[in-house]
Scaffold this active site. Structure first.
Site, mmCIF file in Angstrom:
data_model
loop_
_atom_site.group_PDB
_atom_site.id
_atom_site.type_symbol
_atom_site.label_atom_id
_atom_site.label_comp_id
_atom_site.label_asym_id
_atom_site.label_seq_id
_atom_site.Cartn_x
_atom_site.Cartn_y
_atom_site.Cartn_z
ATOM 1 N N ARG A 64 10.524 12.144 -26.037
ATOM 2 C CA ARG A 64 11.717 11.330 -26.256
ATOM 3 C C ARG A 64 12.961 12.204 -26.362
ATOM 4 N NH1 ARG A 64 14.241 8.514 -31.346
ATOM 5 N NH2 ARG A 64 15.833 7.352 -30.270
ATOM 6 N N HIS A 68 16.232 11.932 -23.879
ATOM 7 C CA HIS A 68 17.546 11.636 -24.434
ATOM 8 C C HIS A 68 18.518 12.781 -24.224
ATOM 9 C CE1 HIS A 68 17.107 7.851 -27.056
ATOM 10 N NE2 HIS A 68 16.115 7.862 -26.176
#
Length: 333
Positions: A64, A68
């Site tokens: 993640r 991001h």
């Protein structure tokens, strides 16, 4: 679909890989550190294995974190920068605030180990890309080739994050348009959403599906009833305990496989966006394909994440090699 989810809701980014290398990409190479830091890969591997065994949620956290980071400013480790009294950095934007600390911790560990071996040589952005790749492979996912030589970015601002990330409240059309705006196809969207095969989502992201869904139904009828009741029990106190969460893949939450797509076919998609991918006529064919063909899912996911790893990379004087990953070398923001 939130890499957050806390495993990856923002699967945005890309441009095509090796056959279409730009001038910037041509400055990268698979063996970039062969002479300057020969134990680079060995060190990353050692720290990754040790951390993942001790903390099994690390793989999802780093994946993640990687997505991001690349979505905003490119793959330049700008998401690793800590805020200070002069600047609110990306990591403290609302969409990033819940990224598990394990992701940041492992990058710090790797950077510390490498600085002892070859100070000032390996960028934090290369460390993040390598750690994500190794962790995906370690939990059962595909191995893929990476190019190295990225420099770390010089900007990290929370006020730049709006509009760059996919959110659990989006419709499939909104997701498709968001991906199209960065030249990503519908198939890219579905393949990258497969990252939800690991990780978890906070109850607040799907509470509207299991509590007071509509005037006539407490639960979203699209959810498997037994699954929904289990989620209601799990998240009963989510308003007073915002850390409450559930695995994105209820069947094999710690393994990178194609069960996520099979779950969508069984009403076991956790987020509304997950479920929508399995029903919308534009995305359902790819969900069905990956549900029956894990090799194809792995192939397409690997190809997509290679593209992600090259998104707006910085080389030469476009960036720097940070001494520590949470601060710019000149301490300015």
């Amino acid at each position: 679909m939130a890499f957050h989810s806390h495993a990856l809701f923002s699967l945005l980014t890309l441009v095509f890989l090796i056959p279409t290398l730009t001038v910037t990409h041509a400055q990268l190479s698979e063996n970039y550190y062969e002479q300057t830091c020969p134990k680079f890969h060995e060190t990353v591997h050692h720290v990754v294995v040790e951390k993942q065994i001790a903390t099994p949620t690390t793989a999802a956290a780093v994946l993640r974190l990687f997505f991001h980071d690349c979505v905003l400013e490119g793959c330049d480790a700008s998401l690793l920068i800590a805020s200070n009294s002069f600047n609110k950095a990306e990591r403290d934007a609302e969409i990033n605030a819940a990224i598990p600390g394990d992701g940041f911790d492992i990058i710090t560990r790797i950077k510390t180990a490498l600085e002892l071996q070859c100070p000032g040589i390996v960028s934090c952005s290369d460390i993040l890309a390598a750690a994500a790749r190794n962790l995906i492979n370690m939990v059962g996912g595909p191995h893929y080739t990476l190019l190295f030589g990225r420099k770390d970015g010089l900007v990290s601002r929370a006020d730049r994050t709006e509009g760059h990330y996919a959110k659990a409240s989006m419709t499939v059309s909104e997701l498709i348009n968001l991906f199209a705006s960065i030249n990503l196809s519908v198939q890219d969207l579905v393949a990258l959403s497969g990252a939800h095969t690991i990780g978890f989502s906070h109850c607040s992201e799907f509470a509207n599906r299991i509590f007071k869904f509509s005037p006539t139904s407490e639960i979203d009828p699209a959810l498997n009833r037994i699954y929904a009741e289990g989620l209601r029990k799990l998240c009963a106190n989510h308003t007073t305990n915002p850390g409450m969460s559930a695995f994105n893949d209820v069947m094999t939450p710690g393994k990178f496989d194609n069960l996520y797509f099979q779950n969508l076919q069984r009403g076991l998609g956790l987020l509304a966006t997950d479920h929508a991918l399995g029903t919308d006529p534009r995305t359902k064919p790819f969900v069905d394909l990956y549900a029956t063909n894990q090799a194809k899912f792995f192939e397409d996911f690997a190809q997509a994440i290679q593209r992600v790893s090259l998104m707006n990379v910085k080389t030469g004087k476009q960036g720097e090699v940070r001494r520590r990953c949470d601060a710019f070398n000149d301490l300015k923001t």
